[in-house]
Every structure is written in C-alpha cells, then in structure tokens.
Design an enzyme around this catalytic site. Structure first.
Site, PDB file in Angstrom:
ATOM      1  N   THR A 109       0.840  -1.200   0.000  1.00  0.00           N
ATOM      2  CA  THR A 109       0.000   0.000   0.000  1.00  0.00           C
ATOM      3  C   THR A 109       0.874   1.248   0.000  1.00  0.00           C
ATOM      4  O   THR A 109       2.078   1.181   0.247  1.00  0.00           O
ATOM      5  CB  THR A 109      -0.905   0.068   1.242  1.00  0.00           C
ATOM      6  OG1 THR A 109      -0.105   0.425   2.390  1.00  0.00           O
ATOM      7  CG2 THR A 109      -1.601  -1.249   1.509  1.00  0.00           C
ATOM      8  N   ASP A 110       0.261   2.385  -0.244  1.00  0.00           N
ATOM      9  CA  ASP A 110       0.924   3.643   0.044  1.00  0.00           C
ATOM     10  C   ASP A 110       0.607   4.012   1.493  1.00  0.00           C
ATOM     11  O   ASP A 110      -0.109   3.303   2.201  1.00  0.00           O
ATOM     12  CB  ASP A 110       0.481   4.719  -0.948  1.00  0.00           C
ATOM     13  CG  ASP A 110       1.514   5.826  -1.115  1.00  0.00           C
ATOM     14  OD1 ASP A 110       2.389   5.976  -0.240  1.00  0.00           O
ATOM     15  OD2 ASP A 110       1.443   6.570  -2.110  1.00  0.00           O
ATOM     16  N   TRP A 111       1.113   5.138   1.904  1.00  0.00           N
ATOM     17  CA  TRP A 111       1.108   5.590   3.304  1.00  0.00           C
ATOM     18  C   TRP A 111      -0.313   5.600   3.904  1.00  0.00           C
ATOM     19  O   TRP A 111      -1.156   6.384   3.484  1.00  0.00           O
ATOM     20  CB  TRP A 111       1.716   6.977   3.364  1.00  0.00           C
ATOM     21  CG  TRP A 111       2.003   7.535   4.713  1.00  0.00           C
ATOM     22  CD1 TRP A 111       1.159   8.275   5.475  1.00  0.00           C
ATOM     23  CD2 TRP A 111       3.230   7.428   5.454  1.00  0.00           C
ATOM     24  NE1 TRP A 111       1.778   8.644   6.650  1.00  0.00           N
ATOM     25  CE2 TRP A 111       3.045   8.135   6.657  1.00  0.00           C
ATOM     26  CE3 TRP A 111       4.453   6.808   5.215  1.00  0.00           C
ATOM     27  CZ2 TRP A 111       4.052   8.251   7.623  1.00  0.00           C
ATOM     28  CZ3 TRP A 111       5.451   6.919   6.172  1.00  0.00           C
ATOM     29  CH2 TRP A 111       5.243   7.624   7.354  1.00  0.00           C
ATOM     30  N   ASP A 125      -2.934   3.935   3.626  1.00  0.00           N
ATOM     31  CA  ASP A 125      -4.086   3.930   2.724  1.00  0.00           C
ATOM     32  C   ASP A 125      -5.143   2.887   3.059  1.00  0.00           C
ATOM     33  O   ASP A 125      -6.277   3.000   2.590  1.00  0.00           O
ATOM     34  CB  ASP A 125      -3.621   3.773   1.274  1.00  0.00           C
ATOM     35  CG  ASP A 125      -3.233   5.105   0.671  1.00  0.00           C
ATOM     36  OD1 ASP A 125      -3.825   6.127   1.068  1.00  0.00           O
ATOM     37  OD2 ASP A 125      -2.352   5.148  -0.191  1.00  0.00           O
TER      38      ASP A 125
END
Length: 828
Positions: free
Chosen positions: A361-363, A365
């Site tokens: 994932t991104d930060w 998310d």
C-alpha cells in the site's frame, strides 16, 4: 479508407486471437527459491505471517528523549528546572534567578534541549524494537530517520541493528524501503540525478538506465535493498503536484523509461538481485496522475479503455521486464478505491500476467478506506477489504495493531488462510530474491564509487540532456563570454529549487543546507562567465521557513536598477520545492510577484532570457513575448547549475524535448494525444510545425537546438501490414548547422478512421542520435503491427483494417492494416 467495423462483424471476417489457457510467468520461476519459500512458510505461525505483511515507519522504533519525564508540568518546581538545565549544560543560557520563567522562555528551553538531542543523531529504542520485531514480528521498516538524509555509515548502523534483531527473533530478515527517486536522495553525499520529468525530456533510454543503476549502487551503500521507484503515473494534468516525479504525459514514453529504470535498479536477473542492485517498486498503480480536481490523492474518472490502453501500459512493460514490487494509487477511480479493487490488483496484475511480485500500500491507505473513503465501517473491515483485494503488505505506518486485527480476521474466516499464505509467499520471495537471508546488510566501505566523480559526470550529462530550449529569438543564445549578465529571480541562488521534493527531506526544504557543496545557478554562472561579469539581484525571494509558495516582500526596484549596467538579463523563475499533497494549488499562473518582476525588467529594454525552474508548467503567456529566449530546466538536481551554465555558454548543445504539453490558457489544458474535437484553432501537425496556431504554449516533443536538422527519405519495409508483422521505418537525419548536436527522432502515428474516435496522434517510437555538422545518419525505428491496436468499447484490444498516417519531423507516409484482429486475451 477504413470501413465500419460492423461490416466486418457481419461478414465474419474478424480474426480472433487464440485464447490463452496459460500465461507464462512474468518472472521466470526459480525452483530453489520456491522450495525455500515453501519450507519457511510451513514453519511459520500465524503471528509471524501477519507480521511479515506489516510495514512500519522508522519513527516507531526511535528513541525519543523527554527532558521533563516524571515531572508534573502543573507542579514543576524551580529546582526541577535547574536540574534539567544543568543536565544539558545550558544553565548559563537561561538564568532563572530563582524564579520560574515565562511560557515563552519555557518553550525556548524545550526547543534548545530538542536541538541538543537531535544533534546526537537517530537512535533506536531497544524496547520499541523488541515490541515491533520481537512481539509483532513486523517484516518491513521504511522511511528516513529524523526526516533528513543520513550518511551511508548511519544507514548501515541503523539497518544492521534492525536486521540483527529480525534474524534473532524470527529468522527472517527485514526489508527496508526508502523513496530514492532521483538518485540516492535520502543518503547524504550521494549523487543526485534530475527528477523523472527531466529524464523523460532527455529521451535517452541509456541515461535513464545508467542513472537508475548508479542510484541502486549508492542506495545499497547504505544497506537499503528496496526503493519506491520508478514513478510512472502519466502526468497528464499540469495542475497535479506530482507531475515532476513522472516521465510525462505519454504512455509509451513512461513505459520505455520505466522499463529502463527497472533494469537499472534491479539488473538483468530479477531472481538474483546482485550486491550493487535493489528491488524496484513501481508506483502508483494506477491512473494517479489524472485526478479530476488536479489535486493529489483525489478521485479520477478514467474509462476502461484509457485505463487498459494508456495507464496500464507502463506497468505491463515493467512487470514483463522483471519488476519485483508495486505500490498502489492512494486515490480512487469512479468511486472505487484502488486499495479495494480486486479486478485491478489481483485479476489484471497477478492473474492475467502470472506475476509473483509483491503489492504494498501507500502511506496509511488502508486506514483511508474507512476514515476518508467510507467504503469500510472501521479499520478491521478496511483491512479485510484490502487484503482480500490483493494487498500483500500494509504500509501502516505507525499502528502495529494491524497485525492483531488481521489475525482476528483469519481466525474468524473473513480472510482465508490461502490469501495470507499467498501474500507471505510474495514477501518472502522478494527477500530471497534480494539475498537478504544471506546478506541482510552491507559495509558502506565496499562501495568506493559512492558519490564520486564517475557518477557525478553521468548526473551532469543527464541534466544537460534534459534541459529544453523553447525559444531563441535572433539566436541570442549562446551568450558570448565577457558580457555583463544580471541574474535575478527567486530561483537563481537556490539548491532547493534545482532539486525539488524528495531531496534530503520529504519537501526538499533541507536542500540548501545539505547541498551546500554544490553550485546554484548563480555560483555556476560566476565560474563559467567570470564573477566580475555577473550581477545578482533577486528582486523576488521565497520566505525561508514558510510555506513553499510564500514569498518575501519583493524588491523589484533593486533588480531594475541593477539591469542598467548589464548586457543581458537572466530571470530564474518558477516554483519552490514541494512534494505530494502540500504541493496542491488553486492557481496555475506563475506567482504574481515573479510576473511583475519580468514585466518591470522588460521596460529596461535589455534582452531577457527566462529560465523556468519548476515541477509543473506554470502559466506565463503574458511574459513569454517579453523574452528573447526561454529555457525549461524543470528540476535538474544538484548539477543543474553547471548544466545550465554549460548550455547557455554554448559549451554543450541543447537536446531536450518537452515530455508534456505546456499550456497557454487556464481553460485549455490538453495533452498531445487529444481527440480531434478538443483542439482550438488549427491543429498542431507535428513537433516541427513551429508556426502552427494552437492553444498551447509549447507542444509535447518540442525543443530547439543551436544547430538545425533536416529529415528526408522516410521509408517503411511494409506499407501493408497485419498485427503479426514487424514494421521497420527508416529516415535520414542530417545536421544542417555548424554545431554538433543530439536529436531525438520521434515517430508518431495517426489512426485515420476507427470504430472509436481515435487520438489525433500517438508516439510510437523514438531514438536519440548525435550528429556532427554536415553528418547524415539513417535512423531505424521498429514497431510491431500489434502496437497500432487500441482498446475498443468492449474493453478488448483490436487492430482494425484501414489507413494510418506516420510522421517524423516533416516527413509523412501512409501504411495500411490489411486485416482486422481482435484479441480474446486481456493483453496483447
């Protein structure tokens, strides 16, 4: 002329591609690694498995000193404070005289102590490390200690301790990840390359691969095995604050540069990533660069056709060339968050491509699924959705409760054990491919080329080849030595603006301090043209410590006065550094103070050269006519000052070309591959039709040189073709000027009639060549017949019978597709 597709359907003449029953692995299967993965997986507990799927920020294990620990602030005694001051040897700085100080002084004391603690450098808190690794079995750590670049020695110290703990507690190494996007930009003393948008402007595949190779080497010098790069979001909206991280607006250009970057980072064997290489992490999958609002992390509205044909294209190319991991788009498309999109994460990537890499994932998310997007009722529900959709690792980044909640979901049957095992296999496989089990950390002393002259020469060349000469009235450039030059504008004496975001710190705000050994534009020009010939008066400056867009009270009159004693004015304008969501803006026009500066300088009647130092195209239509020359340097990195000085002095020739369309009007934001109905005025027929009247400032592919090139004799080996043919186009390019120069030969196609309205043109091939004065080279460009296919209304790839116009330079020819072919498979 192309006939209507329905007539072929009626005649039954469509040649359907044979459906594939199996897809070859995107990355060749390595039996030894697979056996190691399975053997380890069988021994792992559920706690260990969910831990491997969790990634936490380095802050989660940082030792933080609280000087007031154990003291009740409401009841603090003067003796308590005196002891604290004595402990830090600052009692002489803050004389108490037996009385408690004011709140303001207390804050000063606190900040002074924090400064002392910070100067000690990052330290791991062993108790926190034991909690993260020992208790929760966390498999990955990310980000930069203290928010600022560390030396290779410090990186080694930190990562070595994490790896020792990880191997001791669970027998599985940690995988450490950092955003090293334009060189090892979080490693102090490393070689910084131009940002992605500049590398795209170079149209130089070899430079892009070499830049990534050097970045990998210098990243590995700090024991970091994983970089969150390359960025291949299509930068198709000039408002978007991350355009500068991408390779521009075109799908093919992003795919080509993305592939070269992956091969540079990882080497040629994705199953055995060598000592000097790292794992790439493609981002941000996908469609991130076209938010409807133009703002970061906001929704897109991409059609199935565009998603498959354009936005997926770079990822398809990179995955087929061995990319080992991928990061997901933080936003949503048509209401469905990408982190919950099973079709895109699992079907398109893992199944259709038979790809065994890892998705992260991104930060934070997963949290966004319930806190922002409201598709999950709580965090536990959000974890269920994301993991079942295909997420393998969660960048939490601070909450290890993810592990507890995911374990509960498995025990409750909400997440099947098969999905957990699949995710953990992918994490372990990546770690084996990186040889982390055998070599979890490195000695920085074994990387002697780190930050050296050999790497610097490549970064300088990349900066030079990326800068774009957009205007050169009366051949005012290059400038002769010995002339007096006024350097002005807020970007003339700044390392921060040359680098942009992801430079020593997230927002790039530490670059002036950390890159003090490199040369700003001002410093480089003093060296090249002589300090006695350079007058500096900024006129407009950015506010230190303020928001990136804030400026001090302008002193334009000082710059105007200084112009009286010079022959030329070089105005360095554009943007300060920013990164991600903080870079959102509401006004694409260049800052008013900077516009006013140029307008005031124009009244001096001294020739003006505009230097555009910016991460995205800021509108300058009202000052462009006031300039004799315009150079777009974008974000060229630490060697940008020297590169620009070399180019302006004529020691090096310009060869960059626009990787995006530079807009002229705020309500006319188009890309070069627009639909026929989108143009205003007469269409731009080609990058060499410089007099065309269009609604853009400068077109995609546009760029001038100090020499001239003539194109002739465009030919193709097959004027009639099918999807299975290989077409080779040749064109003669001659340097008709008096200087040596490099030329990027761009080949475009136009589908003249199709069952869906075609784009006016598409870039299909490019090649960069160097020519001496009078020299001619025959350039060969090879394209597969299937590359002329498009995604139809039903989401299937199709190449229709009919005519295509091919164009390069001022040369055109027609080719004809003789058969219609429709693919049953999702990818050609």
């Amino acid at each position: 002329m192309k006939r209507i597709l329905l007539s072929f359907l009626a005649a039954g003449s469509i040649l359907a591609a044979t459906a594939q029953t199996t897809v070859a692995p995107a990355i060749p299967r390595d039996e030894k690694i697979e056996q190691q993965v399975e053997a380890l997986l069988k021994k792992m507990t559920l706690d260990e498995k969910v831990g491997q799927m969790c990634e936490l920020a380095i802050d989660a294990i940082q030792q933080r000193e609280n000087p007031f620990a154990g003291i009740n602030p409401a009841n603090m005694q003067i003796t308590d404070l005196e002891n604290i001051l004595k402990k830090y040897n600052i009692e002489e700085e803050f004389k108490l005289n037996g009385e408690m100080p004011s709140q303001e002084t207390m804050m000063q004391i606190y900040m002074r102590i924090m400064g002392i603690e910070g100067a000690k450098g990052f330290q791991i808190d062993e108790a926190k490390l034991d909690n993260v690794i020992g208790k929760y079995k966390v498999g990955s750590i990310l980000n930069v200690p203290n928010g600022v670049a560390q030396t290779p020695a410090k990186w080694q110290e930190v990562i070595k301790r994490i790896q020792e703990k990880s191997m001791e507690e669970i027998g599985i190494p940690c995988i450490y990840g950092v955003d090293q996007v334009h060189g090892a930009n979080y490693t102090q003393g490393a070689t910084f390359f131009p940002q992605g948008i500049n590398m795209a402007a170079s149209f130089n595949r070899e430079l892009t691969r070499e830049g990534a190779r050097i970045s990998a080497y210098e990243t590995k010098a700090g024991s970091i095995p994983w970089t969150y790069a390359p960025v291949t979001d299509l930068g198709r909206d000039p408002r978007w604050p991350r355009l500068w991280e991408s390779y521009g607006e075109d799908a093919y250009l992003n795919a080509e540069m993305g592939r070269e970057s992956v091969l540079g980072f990882q080497g040629n064997d994705p199953n055995h990533v060598g000592t000097n290489y790292v794992a790439a992490c493609l981002k941000h999958y996908m469609g991130y660069g076209v938010p409807v609002s133009g703002k970061d992390r906001t929704p897109s509205s991409i059609t199935l056709q565009d998603m498959r044909e354009k936005h997926f294209a770079p990822y398809l190319e990179m995955v087929r060339n061995g990319a080992l991991s991928l990061m997901v788009n933080s936003a949503m498309n048509n209401g469905l968050p990408f982190h919950a999109n099973y079709e895109l994460l699992t079907t398109w990537l893992k199944e259709d491509l038979n790809w065994d890499g890892m998705i992260v994932t991104d930060w934070a998310d997963i949290n966004n699924l319930y806190t922002r997007d409201r598709v999950a009722k709580d965090k536990k529900d959000a974890i269920r959705m994301a993991i079942n959709a295909g997420i393998d690792m969660a960048m939490e980044p601070y909450d290890w409760n993810f592990c507890t909640l995911l374990k509960e979901l498995v025990e409750e049957g909400e997440v099947p054990m098969s999905r957990i095992d699949d995710a953990v296999r992918r994490v372990l496989r990546l770690k084996f491919r990186l040889n982390l089990f055998e070599k979890p950390y490195y000695d920085y002393k074994d990387f002697p080329l780190f930050g050296g002259a050999e790497h610097a020469a490549v970064a300088l060349k990349a900066a030079e080849e990326s800068m774009i000469l957009l205007k050169n009235t009366d051949n005012i450039l290059p400038l002769a030595k010995g002339k007096k030059i006024l350097l002005t504008g807020p970007n003339a004496n700044s390392m921060r603006t040359l680098n942009g975001g992801w430079s020593y710190s997230w927002q790039g705000d530490k670059a002036d301090e950390c890159a003090a050994d490199y040369n700003t534009i001002l410093e480089a020009f003093r060296t090249t043209f002589g300090a006695e010939n350079i007058i500096y008066e900024a006129g407009v400056t950015y506010k230190q410590g303020g928001n990136w867009w804030e400026e001090n009270t302008p002193e334009i009159e000082k710059a105007v006065a200084a112009a009286a004693n010079v022959d030329y004015i070089i105005a360095c304008i554009g943007e300060n550094s920013y990164c991600e969501t903080p870079g959102n803006l509401n006004n694409l026009f260049l800052a008013e103070n900077q516009l006013s500066l140029v307008k005031a300088l124009a009244k001096t009647n001294k020739p003006i050269i505009l230097i555009l130092n910016e991460g995205r195209p800021r509108l300058i239509a009202d000052i462009e006519p006031l300039a004799k020359a315009v150079v777009n340097i974008m974000l060229p990195g630490n060697y940008g000052g020297e590169a620009l000085a070399n180019l302006i002095a004529g020691e090096v020739n310009f060869s960059g070309k626009m990787p995006y369309t530079y807009p002229k009007e705020i309500n006319s934001l188009v890309t070069y591959d627009h639909k026929p109905s989108e143009h205003i005025g007469r269409q731009m027929e080609g990058a060499y039709n410089y007099d065309a009247v269009v609604n853009v400032q400068w077109a995609f592919g546009y760029g001038l040189s100090y020499t001239t090139f003539a194109y002739s004799n465009l030919k193709v080996n097959k004027t009639n073709f099918t999807a299975d043919d290989l077409l080779t186009f040749t064109v003669d390019v001659k340097n008709t000027g008096s200087r040596a120069g490099k030329e990027s030969v761009l080949l475009f196609s136009s589908d003249l009639i199709a069952s869906l309205t075609p784009d006016v043109r598409r870039l299909r091939a490019f090649e960069k060549i160097e020519l001496q004065p009078g020299e001619t080279k025959t350039v060969s460009l090879t394209i597969k017949g299937s590359d002329f296919a498009f995604v139809g209304y039903d989401g299937k790839w199709i190449l229709e019978e009919g005519d295509f116009l091919i164009q390069t330079g001022n040369q055109t020819l027609n080719i004809v597709s003789t058969n219609t072919k429709k693919w049953d498979t999702p990818n050609k």
